[in-house]
Motif scaffolding. Structure first.
Motif, PDB file in Angstrom:
ATOM      1  N   VAL A   1      80.435 -38.999-104.247  1.00  0.00           N
ATOM      2  CA  VAL A   1      80.651 -38.339-105.536  1.00  0.00           C
ATOM      3  C   VAL A   1      82.031 -38.656-106.104  1.00  0.00           C
ATOM      4  O   VAL A   1      82.367 -38.224-107.200  1.00  0.00           O
ATOM      5  N   TYR A   2      82.842 -39.388-105.358  1.00  0.00           N
ATOM      6  CA  TYR A   2      84.175 -39.775-105.824  1.00  0.00           C
ATOM      7  C   TYR A   2      84.259 -41.285-105.793  1.00  0.00           C
ATOM      8  O   TYR A   2      83.750 -41.927-104.873  1.00  0.00           O
ATOM      9  N   ASP A   3      84.912 -41.864-106.789  1.00  0.00           N
ATOM     10  CA  ASP A   3      84.982 -43.315-106.913  1.00  0.00           C
ATOM     11  C   ASP A   3      85.860 -43.907-105.801  1.00  0.00           C
ATOM     12  O   ASP A   3      87.072 -43.665-105.761  1.00  0.00           O
ATOM     13  N   LEU A   4      85.243 -44.678-104.927  1.00  0.00           N
ATOM     14  CA  LEU A   4      85.964 -45.257-103.803  1.00  0.00           C
ATOM     15  C   LEU A   4      87.048 -46.215-104.275  1.00  0.00           C
ATOM     16  O   LEU A   4      88.163 -46.238-103.731  1.00  0.00           O
ATOM     17  N   GLU A   5      86.730 -47.011-105.285  1.00  0.00           N
ATOM     18  CA  GLU A   5      87.708 -47.978-105.796  1.00  0.00           C
ATOM     19  C   GLU A   5      88.960 -47.275-106.304  1.00  0.00           C
ATOM     20  O   GLU A   5      90.090 -47.703-106.013  1.00  0.00           O
ATOM     21  N   GLU A   6      88.797 -46.184-107.025  1.00  0.00           N
ATOM     22  CA  GLU A   6      89.931 -45.452-107.558  1.00  0.00           C
ATOM     23  C   GLU A   6      90.770 -44.845-106.436  1.00  0.00           C
ATOM     24  O   GLU A   6      92.008 -44.854-106.482  1.00  0.00           O
ATOM     25  N   TRP A   7      90.109 -44.318-105.426  1.00  0.00           N
ATOM     26  CA  TRP A   7      90.843 -43.726-104.313  1.00  0.00           C
ATOM     27  C   TRP A   7      91.621 -44.781-103.539  1.00  0.00           C
ATOM     28  O   TRP A   7      92.777 -44.558-103.155  1.00  0.00           O
ATOM     29  N   MET A   8      91.018 -45.946-103.314  1.00  0.00           N
ATOM     30  CA  MET A   8      91.713 -47.009-102.602  1.00  0.00           C
ATOM     31  C   MET A   8      92.927 -47.488-103.384  1.00  0.00           C
ATOM     32  O   MET A   8      93.986 -47.767-102.811  1.00  0.00           O
TER      33      MET A   8
END
Length: 233
Positions: A91-98
């Protein structure tokens, strides 16, 4: 007998869940059902241990478990913890978190997408090679940087470039932020600290003439190694 059957079923469910995860895409959220079963197995094991222990040993075990649970709750309750849980659940954007948590993430993506498959990178002031799908040379953060060693041992900037090329290096990644941390950790004024005057001159000429910038994002830069700058290669 009934209790034994329940335990066997629990262990069988865990084994089946792990086997299914191995067959499916390796995404964290597919392990959630297994984690529920593992929690039940852990609780049962703890109950058995506590029932058999007395006095100080039982109190110590209870304290260790309580501290571990509290630590886990505090870790999960942080912004990073919620982000990790969100990525696991999808539910959270992995790319943004990385991008926000790994300072060389965009550089790694550039390397994986744009550099030739036979490229070899020297990672300068960056001891982590995760996410970089190319051959790498990684410096030991507790030892003298390779470029400092070469600047002192070689007689020219061209000699530094030639030595790197002889080791297969085609590109260089430099992380200025991590470099400051490593320098402070080793009590140096800067990452390339400790050079003689001649060595500093050779290193400066190498950085100026033999490295061509191909990517930059924040503190991280990627360069192409030029053995012969006049010919552009």
């Amino acid at each position: 007998a009934g209790r034994g059957r329940r335990e066997r079923r629990l262990l069988g469910g865990i084994a089946l869940g792990v086997a299914a995860w191995c067959a499916l895409p390796h995404l964290g959220r597919y392990l959630l059902p297994v984690l529920v079963l593992l929690a039940a197995a852990g609780g049962a094991a703890l109950s058995i241990l506590l029932a058999g222990w007395r006095g100080a040993a039982r109190a110590a075990l209870s304290a260790v478990v309580a501290v571990a649970l509290a630590w886990s709750v505090l870790s999960a309750a942080s912004v990073q913890g919620f982000a990790r849980i969100g990525c696991t659940l999808g539910v959270y954007d992995l790319e943004e978190w990385m991008r926000s948590s790994v300072d060389y993430w965009t550089a790694a993506r550039f390397i994986d997408d744009r550099l030739p498959e036979d490229a070899t990178l020297l990672l300068v002031a960056e001891p982590r090679s995760m996410y970089v799908e190319r051959d790498v040379l990684v410096e030991d953060p507790f030892r003298t940087p390779l470029l400092v060693q070469l600047a002192e041992s070689e007689t020219s900037a061209a000699g530094i470039a030639a030595r790197l090329a002889s080791q297969g290096v085609t590109h260089v990644l430099f992380n200025a932020k991590e470099g400051r941390r490593i320098a402070a950790m080793n009590r140096r004024d800067e990452y390339f600290g400790g050079l003689s005057e001649d060595g500093r001159g050779r290193l400066d000429r190498f950085l100026d003439r033999h490295l061509e910038g191909v990517f930059e994002d924040g503190p991280v830069r990627v360069f192409r190694l030029l053995v012969d700058p006049e010919a552009g290669r």
